[in-house]
Structures are given as C-alpha cells and as structure tokens.
Enzyme design. Structure first.
Site, PDB file in Angstrom:
ATOM      1  CG  ASN A 109      -1.980   1.020   1.188  1.00  0.00           C
ATOM      2  OD1 ASN A 109      -1.730   2.168   0.819  1.00  0.00           O
ATOM      3  ND2 ASN A 109      -3.181   0.636   1.537  1.00  0.00           N
ATOM      4  CE  LYS A 110       2.993   6.780  -4.394  1.00  0.00           C
ATOM      5  NZ  LYS A 110       4.338   6.232  -4.579  1.00  0.00           N
ATOM      6  CG  HIS A 178      -8.439  -2.480  -3.548  1.00  0.00           C
ATOM      7  ND1 HIS A 178      -9.345  -1.790  -4.325  1.00  0.00           N
ATOM      8  CD2 HIS A 178      -8.506  -1.902  -2.323  1.00  0.00           C
ATOM      9  CE1 HIS A 178      -9.920  -0.840  -3.619  1.00  0.00           C
ATOM     10  NE2 HIS A 178      -9.439  -0.885  -2.393  1.00  0.00           N
TER      11      HIS A 178
HETATM   12  P1  AMP Z   1      -9.739   1.779  -0.411  1.00  0.00           P
HETATM   13  O1  AMP Z   1      -9.622   3.189   0.058  1.00  0.00           O
HETATM   14  O2  AMP Z   1     -10.423   0.851   0.508  1.00  0.00           O
HETATM   15  O3  AMP Z   1     -10.304   1.718  -1.814  1.00  0.00           O
HETATM   16  O4  AMP Z   1      -8.256   1.210  -0.519  1.00  0.00           O
HETATM   17  C1  AMP Z   1      -7.357   1.646  -1.498  1.00  0.00           C
HETATM   18  C2  AMP Z   1      -5.975   1.670  -0.891  1.00  0.00           C
HETATM   19  O5  AMP Z   1      -5.035   1.879  -1.944  1.00  0.00           O
HETATM   20  C3  AMP Z   1      -5.769   2.789   0.103  1.00  0.00           C
HETATM   21  O6  AMP Z   1      -5.459   2.234   1.369  1.00  0.00           O
HETATM   22  C4  AMP Z   1      -4.625   3.607  -0.472  1.00  0.00           C
HETATM   23  O7  AMP Z   1      -3.694   3.990   0.517  1.00  0.00           O
HETATM   24  C5  AMP Z   1      -3.987   2.662  -1.451  1.00  0.00           C
HETATM   25  N1  AMP Z   1      -3.357   3.348  -2.596  1.00  0.00           N
HETATM   26  C6  AMP Z   1      -3.734   4.514  -3.170  1.00  0.00           C
HETATM   27  N2  AMP Z   1      -2.908   4.813  -4.210  1.00  0.00           N
HETATM   28  C7  AMP Z   1      -2.024   3.796  -4.300  1.00  0.00           C
HETATM   29  C8  AMP Z   1      -0.920   3.509  -5.172  1.00  0.00           C
HETATM   30  N3  AMP Z   1      -0.572   4.335  -6.142  1.00  0.00           N
HETATM   31  N4  AMP Z   1      -0.243   2.353  -4.976  1.00  0.00           N
HETATM   32  C9  AMP Z   1      -0.583   1.499  -3.976  1.00  0.00           C
HETATM   33  N5  AMP Z   1      -1.587   1.732  -3.110  1.00  0.00           N
HETATM   34  C10 AMP Z   1      -2.293   2.861  -3.269  1.00  0.00           C
END
Ligand code: AMP
Length: 350
Positions: A109-110, A178
């Site tokens: 997770n970024k 995800h």
């Molecule tokens: P959700 O908010 O439940 O849809 O989860 C999406 C997750 O993706 C969040 O926890 C973000 O921190 C994570 N996220 C957002 N952008 C990125 C990225 N570029 N790479 C990896 N994770 C990310």
C-alpha cells in the site's frame, strides 16, 4: 531493487516467505520514497468495555483526502477510472508478487496505515463492486495462513487480517478490485470476532433454523454478522467450497438486510440505500458489516478497519468530535443500529 516473484500454485503460495518479502520491500520502498508511511502525530486508546478502539491522529490525512477527492472528480467515466488507476501499472518498488496465479498481484500500500500494509489486486481492471470469487477467498485465506503461520516478525506479532470495502458507503477509494491486509490495530488484544467464535464449531446458516443464524457481539452498537471458519480443511477443494458457502451466506444476510431497510417507509430510511458493506476475515472467522455512510458528520472517514477498532482522525477537530460523540455512536451511524432486526420472515434464499 525488488526481485520478480511469480507464484503459480497454492502450494507455492503457502511455501513462499511472504512476510519477509513484504517486510524487505516495505523497508526499501519507504527508503526510496515510494511508500509514504506517516506515523501518527498522536494515538489515543478509547476503551468503553465493549470495543477497545485506537484513535490515531494523522495530520497528513488532510492532503491524502484532498488528493483522493481531486482524483475522484476526474473519474466520472470508466476510461478515466483506468487512466488514473494506481494498481494497473504500479511503481515497481511496490510490487511484491508480480504474478499470482496469472490473475493477481500483491502490492505494498503506497499510503499504509501501519507497517507492511499490503494489497491483493487483480492484474487487469475488475470493478471493486463485484463479489469475491471462490478462488479469491482461497487466495486470501492462504495469504493469511502463510503470514500468520510464520509470526516470526515482531512487527506482525498479533497477526494480520484481510478486509474488503464494497459499495459507495463502505469507505473505499479505488475502483480497481483490491483486498487489503494489515496487522490488528491493538497489539495486545485479539480482535473481538475471535472471542465471539471461541469454542464455536463451523456451521453454514440455514434459513429454516434460527439456531444457525450468524453470530454477533450483543453489546456492540452496530449491526454485524460473524461466521466461524473450520479449524481445518481436508483439501484445497474443500477449503474453496466452505469459504465460498460462508461468504455467500453472509452476503445473503446483507441482501436481505438492505431489501428490508429499503422496504421500510419510515423517515430515517426513506430513500433506497445502495448495497454497501465491509467484509473482514482471518483464519478463524468472517465478518460482514452493512454500511449506510462512508463518513461520520461528513468529516471522519470510516472503512472496514473502524469496525475492528481503528479510527483515523485528520486533525484536532475530528479527534475532539470522536471523543465527544463516542465510538459507539460513530460506528452505529455509519453502519446500522444492532437492534435493527427484521427476523427471518420474507427473507429471500437467493
Ligand atoms: P480503499 O480506500 O479501501 O479503496 O483502498 C485503497 C488503498 O489503496 C488505500 O489504502 C490507499 O492507501 C492505497 N493506494 C492509493 N494509491 C495507491 C498507489 N498508487 N499504490 C498502492 N496503493 C495505493
């Protein structure tokens, strides 16, 4: 730089030292500035007896929320969803497993909420608002079993759980499918569903018998449904079948719950609410929480982790709001009151 990792079978997945791999990549990606992990400015433990809650105050959340808001304004069409999709071509430093059963990837997770927070994502774009498939459930279970079976890492001492935010009020931000994995909010204590399923055998709910209803913790404020999972499976085939039956039964509860809520004509629920839920699991249980609001009083975002006792406040004002209104009220308002029970009459068997 991270090595390219390919996993073709469940046996390979179970044998992989996933935890070390995640940890190594997490350290390297954080050093390279590709994972942006901001520790909380302040942490408060709120314990009212029924649910111990960790409230983290993270000032950088304001920026993250603004960025997500800007991004979602651009995402009005499917082609834009894919253009701004962070999981389609992720930074290579975030990739832990490039190819999992040809259809998935494991990414860091970024913007992690805690160290080693990672994601299972589909390789190609699949909408988040789809059901978890039998093979996805097995994959989630095997990841949990792998990491929790090796708890040799102090950072993951209490173990990890998986969660899936689904529907507009669930608190999700990315439309690409995800599932997330994270360590439990509170190191010392087990999450409450572990206590709920303690000493309970695996069962599949049957609409004809009331004593096969999903379990719940009666002193909580919010509606939730829990099922205990089998202690062991005879084969991968049986694992896939039983995990799928359990998930589908919980999902049927959600469908029936929304059907009945939407059939009610009282003032509180006059408009049809879209189906939204948080799904959480570890190797002992699955839990589903129906949701009606993604934010409390338009300011405090609540997703699945809130329902295991982790709330993230972006500033002092939000922190004061949590302390004033209380965790019970917040979780009930974003979910539904636990007292709402429509019985089994008119339940669809789907
Ligand atoms: P959700 O908010 O439940 O849809 O989860 C999406 C997750 O993706 C969040 O926890 C973000 O921190 C994570 N996220 C957002 N952008 C990125 C990225 N570029 N790479 C990896 N994770 C990310």
């Amino acid at each position: 730089m991270s090595d390219i990792v390919t996993v073709k079978t469940h046996e390979e997945l179970l044998n992989l030292d996933l935890q070390s791999l995640i940890r190594k990549n997490f350290i390297e990606a954080t050093e390279a500035g590709k994972v942006i992990y901001t520790k909380a400015n302040d942490t408060i433990i709120i314990d009212k007896g029924n649910l111990t809650c960790e409230l983290k105050i993270i000032n950088s959340l304001v920026k993250k929320e603004e960025d997500t808001e800007k991004q979602s304004q651009k995402i009005d069409k499917l082609e834009n969803v894919q253009k701004f999709d962070p999981f389609l071509n992720p930074d290579k430093e975030l990739v832990v497993v490039d190819d999992l059963f040809s259809n998935y990837k494991i990414l860091l997770n970024k913007f992690p909420v805690s160290e080693n927070h990672f994601l299972l994502v589909t390789k190609n774009f699949v909408k988040q608002d789809t059901l978890l498939s039998p093979s996805e459930l097995t994959c989630i279970f095997n990841i949990l079993q792998n990491v929790n079976g090796r708890k040799n890492d102090k950072e993951n001492e209490g173990g990890i759980f998986a969660f899936f935010n689904n529907g507009p009020a669930s608190g999700f931000s990315q439309q690409h499918k995800h599932v997330q994995f994270m360590k439990y909010p509170l190191k010392e204590s087990k999450p409450f569903p572990d206590y709920v399923v303690e000493g309970k055998e695996f069962f599949i709910p049957d609409a004809r018998y009331p004593d096969t209803d999903p379990l719940f913790k009666s002193d909580l404020s919010f509606k939730h449904f829990i099922l205990p999972l089998p202690k062991k499976f005879e084969s991968e085939q049986e694992k896939q079948e039983l995990l799928s039956f359990s998930f589908i039964e919980l999902f049927k509860k959600i469908l029936n719950f929304f059907k009945k809520i939407n059939a009610e004509t009282n003032d509180d629920y006059k408009d049809d609410l879209p189906i939204s839920y948080n799904f959480l699991m570890n190797e002992n249980w699955m839990m589903i929480v129906p949701r009606q609001k993604s934010h409390y009083k338009e300011t405090l975002g609540v997703n699945a982790v809130g329902y295991l006792g982790l709330l993230l406040a972006k500033n002092q004002e939000t922190k004061d709001l949590v302390l004033k209104d209380g965790v019970d009220e917040i979780l009930k308002t974003c979910g539904f009151p636990i007292q709402l029970d429509f019985g089994k009459e008119d339940e669809y068997d789907y």
